[in-house]
Each structure stands twice: as structure tokens, then as C-alpha cells.
Design a protein around this motif. Sequence first.
Motif, PDB file in Angstrom:
ATOM      1  N   MET A 176       0.803  -1.103  -0.094  1.00 45.73           N
ATOM      2  CA  MET A 176      -0.046   0.089  -0.084  1.00 45.73           C
ATOM      3  C   MET A 176       0.925   1.251   0.002  1.00 45.73           C
ATOM      4  N   ALA A 177       0.604   2.306  -0.736  1.00 48.08           N
ATOM      5  CA  ALA A 177       1.432   3.399  -0.868  1.00 48.08           C
ATOM      6  C   ALA A 177       1.089   4.454   0.231  1.00 48.08           C
ATOM      7  N   LYS A 178       2.323   5.180   0.820  1.00 49.74           N
ATOM      8  CA  LYS A 178       2.155   5.835   1.951  1.00 49.74           C
ATOM      9  C   LYS A 178       2.101   7.506   1.430  1.00 49.74           C
ATOM     10  N   GLY A 179       1.114   8.104   2.114  1.00 50.17           N
ATOM     11  CA  GLY A 179       0.874   9.313   1.610  1.00 50.17           C
ATOM     12  C   GLY A 179       2.052  10.528   1.701  1.00 50.17           C
ATOM     13  N   LYS A 180       1.574  11.601   1.306  1.00 50.48           N
ATOM     14  CA  LYS A 180       2.699  12.703   1.507  1.00 50.48           C
ATOM     15  C   LYS A 180       3.032  13.407   2.928  1.00 50.48           C
ATOM     16  N   ILE A 181       4.207  13.415   3.558  1.00 48.65           N
ATOM     17  CA  ILE A 181       4.340  13.860   4.660  1.00 48.65           C
ATOM     18  C   ILE A 181       3.740  15.179   4.928  1.00 48.65           C
ATOM     19  N   ALA A 182       2.784  15.365   6.251  1.00 45.16           N
ATOM     20  CA  ALA A 182       2.279  16.552   6.118  1.00 45.16           C
ATOM     21  C   ALA A 182       3.076  17.398   7.407  1.00 45.16           C
ATOM     22  N   GLU A 183       3.653  16.623   8.371  1.00 43.80           N
ATOM     23  CA  GLU A 183       4.449  16.872   9.543  1.00 43.80           C
ATOM     24  C   GLU A 183       5.316  15.852   9.947  1.00 43.80           C
ATOM     25  N   LYS A 184       6.439  16.225  10.574  1.00 44.31           N
ATOM     26  CA  LYS A 184       7.371  15.005  11.048  1.00 44.31           C
ATOM     27  C   LYS A 184       7.151  14.602  12.479  1.00 44.31           C
ATOM     28  N   SER A 185       6.011  14.820  12.977  1.00 47.74           N
ATOM     29  CA  SER A 185       5.551  14.447  14.322  1.00 47.74           C
ATOM     30  C   SER A 185       3.992  14.398  14.397  1.00 47.74           C
ATOM     31  N   PRO A 186       3.815  13.406  15.446  1.00 47.93           N
ATOM     32  CA  PRO A 186       2.169  13.386  15.593  1.00 47.93           C
ATOM     33  C   PRO A 186       1.632  14.405  16.287  1.00 47.93           C
ATOM     34  N   ILE A 187       0.233  14.327  16.091  1.00 42.38           N
ATOM     35  CA  ILE A 187      -0.377  15.300  17.052  1.00 42.38           C
ATOM     36  C   ILE A 187      -1.259  14.544  18.149  1.00 42.38           C
ATOM     37  N   MET A 188      -1.033  14.951  19.317  1.00 43.41           N
ATOM     38  CA  MET A 188      -1.819  14.481  20.407  1.00 43.41           C
ATOM     39  C   MET A 188      -3.085  15.008  20.795  1.00 43.41           C
ATOM     40  N   MET A 189      -4.095  14.510  20.661  1.00 46.82           N
ATOM     41  CA  MET A 189      -5.416  15.114  20.828  1.00 46.82           C
ATOM     42  C   MET A 189      -6.429  14.310  22.276  1.00 46.82           C
ATOM     43  N   GLU A 190      -7.170  15.011  22.742  1.00 42.80           N
ATOM     44  CA  GLU A 190      -8.232  14.447  23.454  1.00 42.80           C
ATOM     45  C   GLU A 190      -9.235  14.133  22.626  1.00 42.80           C
ATOM     46  N   MET A 191      -9.628  12.952  22.670  1.00 43.87           N
ATOM     47  CA  MET A 191     -10.792  12.619  21.509  1.00 43.87           C
ATOM     48  C   MET A 191     -12.154  12.116  22.292  1.00 43.87           C
ATOM     49  N   LYS A 192     -13.496  12.827  21.763  1.00 44.77           N
ATOM     50  CA  LYS A 192     -14.575  12.531  22.460  1.00 44.77           C
ATOM     51  C   LYS A 192     -14.908  11.267  21.660  1.00 44.77           C
ATOM     52  N   PRO A 193     -16.021  10.275  22.014  1.00 41.67           N
ATOM     53  CA  PRO A 193     -16.516   9.385  21.392  1.00 41.67           C
ATOM     54  C   PRO A 193     -17.013   9.849  19.904  1.00 41.67           C
ATOM     55  N   GLY A 194     -16.951   9.047  18.927  1.00 40.25           N
ATOM     56  CA  GLY A 194     -17.382   9.594  17.508  1.00 40.25           C
ATOM     57  C   GLY A 194     -16.793   8.866  16.454  1.00 40.25           C
ATOM     58  N   THR A 195     -17.219   9.253  15.317  1.00 43.92           N
ATOM     59  CA  THR A 195     -16.403   8.797  14.329  1.00 43.92           C
ATOM     60  C   THR A 195     -15.629   9.769  13.500  1.00 43.92           C
ATOM     61  N   TYR A 196     -14.384   9.521  13.031  1.00 43.23           N
ATOM     62  CA  TYR A 196     -13.496  10.589  12.365  1.00 43.23           C
ATOM     63  C   TYR A 196     -12.758   9.729  11.190  1.00 43.23           C
TER      64      TYR A 196
END
Length: 78
Positions: free
Chosen positions: A1-21
Amino acid sequence: MAKGKIAEKSPIMMEMKPGTYYWCACGKSSNQPFCDGSHQGSEFTPKEVKIEKEQTVFWCRCKQTDNPPFCDGSHNKL
């Protein structure tokens, strides 16, 4: 499977509420880490993620992870 374009060279930590993303797999979204439809016409499709309970998530933004949509540290090798 192909990998996407690098958007950022770090992850983003987020507090997620229940739902579909929808995680951006192509790396072109201006709404990282989520899809904004920029993949249209490409081989990529967003990854549906269902969050069942409130939790902290480290979303991958380098798009090189082997555990999409979550960070696996792949950005450290870029």
C-alpha cells in the motif's frame, strides 16, 4: 500500500470524544490529521476511526506509520 505525503514530521496528541473520525491518509488535507477531501482523484481514501470512549490519541501526521492512523514512531526515521 502506498504511503501518503508527509504533512508533518511529528504526531499530534488530541483528547478525543466518542464518535467517528476520518483520518487523512494522503497527507494533503489542510485539516490535519483529518480528511478534508483533498485526496479526490488519487489512490488514497481516508481511514474511518471509531472512538468508543474519551481518550488521548496520537494521530500520525507523517503518513508513514505501519499502524494507521496512529503514530508508531516512523517519523523518527525521516
